[in-house]
Motif scaffolding. Structure first.
Motif, PDB file in Angstrom:
ATOM      1  N   GLU A 347       0.818  -1.214   0.000  1.00  0.00           N
ATOM      2  CA  GLU A 347       0.000   0.000   0.000  1.00  0.00           C
ATOM      3  C   GLU A 347       0.850   1.262   0.000  1.00  0.00           C
ATOM      4  O   GLU A 347       0.293   2.363   0.038  1.00  0.00           O
ATOM      5  CB  GLU A 347      -0.924   0.049   1.235  1.00  0.00           C
ATOM      6  CG  GLU A 347      -1.838  -1.151   1.419  1.00  0.00           C
ATOM      7  CD  GLU A 347      -3.023  -1.156   0.454  1.00  0.00           C
ATOM      8  OE1 GLU A 347      -3.209  -0.164  -0.265  1.00  0.00           O
ATOM      9  OE2 GLU A 347      -3.745  -2.172   0.422  1.00  0.00           O
ATOM     10  N   SER A 375      -3.621  -6.675  -0.957  1.00  0.00           N
ATOM     11  CA  SER A 375      -3.230  -5.265  -1.071  1.00  0.00           C
ATOM     12  C   SER A 375      -3.451  -4.724  -2.477  1.00  0.00           C
ATOM     13  O   SER A 375      -3.583  -5.467  -3.452  1.00  0.00           O
ATOM     14  CB  SER A 375      -1.758  -5.117  -0.696  1.00  0.00           C
ATOM     15  OG  SER A 375      -0.977  -5.809  -1.632  1.00  0.00           O
ATOM     16  N   THR A 603       1.254   5.692   3.643  1.00  0.00           N
ATOM     17  CA  THR A 603       0.197   5.788   2.632  1.00  0.00           C
ATOM     18  C   THR A 603      -0.014   7.206   2.123  1.00  0.00           C
ATOM     19  O   THR A 603      -0.994   7.483   1.462  1.00  0.00           O
ATOM     20  CB  THR A 603      -1.112   5.220   3.206  1.00  0.00           C
ATOM     21  OG1 THR A 603      -1.321   5.790   4.499  1.00  0.00           O
ATOM     22  CG2 THR A 603      -1.065   3.713   3.331  1.00  0.00           C
TER      23      THR A 603
END
Ligand code: G6P
Length: 605
Positions: A347, A375, A603
């Motif tokens: 991610e 993912s 992220t």
């Protein structure tokens, strides 16, 4: 990094939300909060301390409700103070949590100020809350759909409004969000792990999706506003496996789990076959003549190590690039390149964006080497190799790294075999070496007491230099990264041959020089580099293979490694460096599993 949990249920949901945050704690955060609908208005608790403090607050204040959202924040816009902690409110009617970064927040803030909205935080998030509030006409789902059209940047959000007390709406673009489907209750989370114990049925939202969860249903539309169905999958592997057991920290536990993680990652088959990487792998591999590896952090170092294997075993030209550089660089796409993304989480925003960039340039063949099967990266690549490290909690990656190396070694041998550079005898030898690796690792882990003794010395230093050559240069880089991220000692790694071109100027009696010394063809060169250090009074700490004839003497400390392990030697040599960083950090009393300013899963870019 930031984490989201949301729920609509018929029971008091506060403990589920707080437990969800607890499961996301390992990603790194500096404040947290929870809000529930209570007597017709959102009520919240926020903390700039740990989730345990938030838990105490909600118990003391008897916060309860059947609909709620919760968040762990890793500060980007605005310091980690209570006003900036999520959930963020708009006019005490709407509560919102957000992961990601809104790039046009300044112009939106001006526009909303003109409409009379008062801003009480320094966050970019507050514009989303007010924007949705300003568009609310009795349908939260509709107002979120309209509002997100004005957002530039990355976001995953969960939002609730006082006039719809049994509804949570979510949206994602560039940050992950999953729907947890329960029995008469539904959930949202930035990672399915947060909902372990509440449900094992998950739907993974796609980029641009907007979702509404209520007690009895989940409604999703795609970025065009067209109703969308996202397959609900059972993800049973979550749950346990995150207990600390007898270890002092998760990092220590994960270092010691490596023999098991590697055993689980080595393919079962008794030969190397392209099908390990997916159904179309043979066809894809037949059509390539070079590799482009993209990754960040520790995963980037596994790519650097793999380059040596890919070029020596498979004789295939390999380029390795930091994802955040590649995504913004003008590069020359090559249709014959296999693009490989390496990532523990699958991610990481920059790696994901680099993958998409490569695809947008026309790269057709893509492979993810990843630890999370559900993912975004695995879903977005043509081929994949799953590492079976299990959940990695420590921010500093250990078992994910060594299992990635196993995956990349398998790729090198597989390509080598397909390209006619690995014969049957060599294939068997590689497989045997792989299978013995866990046992060899156990003998390296047994060196821990000697490494603890060294760590006492290191804990008093402020700088350290790491040297390696060839295949072990990326291991020196990884050793320096481990030391700096968890012990906060400034550490740098150099290819030992480069010492005389600069870093030698730093060498004094105060500079410990960690040297990775395998018994390989570069050993004599490395010994000369060690002499260069000794001649300047530098103190050497050497991890030397048996047979190197490097012995402890004045200014040279040696820990004896097992016999040289051939091409897989980097997987053995990184382990004592992980232990050295770990015990040095312990001796300095740092927060080993959650080092300051760092996050597990990055992220945002
Ligand atoms: C963060 C983590 C590192 C990790 C890097 C890449 O910086 O703290 O441990 O190596 O992200 O993460 P990924 O999940 O893509 O491997």
């Amino acid at each position: 990094m930031c984490g989201i949990v949301g729920a609509v249920a018929q029971r008091n949901i506060v403990s589920v939300l707080v437990e969800g945050l607890r499961r996301l704690e390992y990603r790194g955060y500096d404040s947290c909060g929870v809000a529930v609908m209570s007597n017709g208005a959102p009520k919240r608790a926020r903390s700039v301390s740990r989730v345990s403090d938030l838990d105490a607050q909600v118990r003391d204040s008897h916060l309860d409700g059947v609909t709620g959202i919760a968040h762990t924040r890793w500060a980007t816009h605005g310091a980690p103070v209570t006003d900036n902690a999520h959930p963020i409110f708009s006019r005490d009617a709407l509560a919102l949590v957000h992961n990601g970064i809104i790039e046009n927040y300044e112009s939106l803030r001006e526009m909303l100020r003109d409409k009379g909205y008062e801003f009480v935080s320094q966050t970019d998030t507050e514009v989303i809350a007010h924007l949705i509030h300003s568009m609310y006409r009795g349908d939260l789902f509709q107002s979120v759909r309209e509002a997100v059209k004005q957002l530039h940047g990355a976001y995953a959000i969960a939002v609730m409004h006082k006039d719809q007390p049994h509804t949570v709406v979510g949206a994602r673009q560039g940050s992950p969000l999953v729907v947890g489907v329960g029995n008469g209750e539904n959930f949202l989370a930035s990672d399915a792990l947060a909902l372990a114990g509440s449900t094992d049925h998950f739907a993974f939202l796609e980029e641009g999706d907007v979702v509404e969860i209520t007690l009895d249903g989940v409604k999703i539309v795609d970025r065009e506003g067209v109703p969308a169905v996202r397959e609900v999958r059972v993800v049973a592997a979550y749950g346990g496996a995150v207990e600390l057991g007898p270890y002092r920290h998760f990092m220590q536990k994960e270092i010691f789990e490596q023999p098991r993680a590697i055993t689980d990652t080595i393919p079962q088959a008794d030969h190397f076959d392209a099908s390990i990487f997916g159904e179309n792998a043979k066809q894809a591999f037949d059509g390539i003549d070079n590799l482009l590896i993209l990754a960040c952090g520790t995963s980037y170092y596994s790519g650097l190590t793999a380059k040596y294997w890919l070029e020596s075993i498979a004789k295939i030209p390999t380029q390795v690039e930091i994802a955040s550089e590649y995504r913004y660089r003008e590069s020359v796409p090559d249709p014959k390149a296999l693009v490989v993304v390496i990532s523990q989480s699958g991610e990481t925003a920059d790696t994901l964006a680099a993958l998409k960039h490569a695809q947008s340039l026309g790269h057709k063949h893509t492979l993810a080497v990843c630890n999370v099967g559900t993912s975004a990266m695995v879903r977005q690549t043509e081929l994949s190799f799953l590492t079976h490290a299990g959940t990695e909690i420590g921010v500093a990656s250990t078992k994910a790294f060594t299992t990635q190396l196993v995956g990349m070694f398998v790729l090198a041998v597989t390509l080598g075999k397909m390209r006619g550079f690995v014969d049957a005898k060599q294939e068997t030898a590689y497989l045997t070496q792989l299978r013995h690796l866990p046992a060899a690792l156990n003998s390296v882990l047994a060196l821990e007491p000697q490494i603890i003794a060294w760590a006492e010395d290191f804990a008093r230093k402020e700088n350290a230099l790491f040297l390696g050559r060839g295949l072990h240069y990326p291991i020196a880089l990884e050793g320096a990264l481990k030391l700096k991220e968890i012990s906060y000692i400034h550490a740098e790694a150099y290819p030992a041959g480069e010492l005389k071109h600069g870093p030698l100027a730093l060498v004094t009696e105060a500079m410990p020089v960690v040297t990775v010394a395998p018994n390989d063809t570069l050993l004599e060169k490395l010994k000369s580099n060690m002499q260069e250090v000794r001649a300047r009074g530098g103190e050497l700490y050497v991890f030397a293979d048996a047979g190197t004839r490097i012995v402890s003497e004045n200014g040279i400390h040696v820990i004896r490694m097992p016999e040289h392990y051939g091409p897989l030697s980097p997987i053995l040599h990184v382990v004592p460096l992980q232990l050295l960083a770990y015990h040095t950090a312990c001796a300095r009393g740092t927060d080993v599993d959650k080092p300051r300013n760092l996050a597990k899963s990055v992220t945002v870019e």
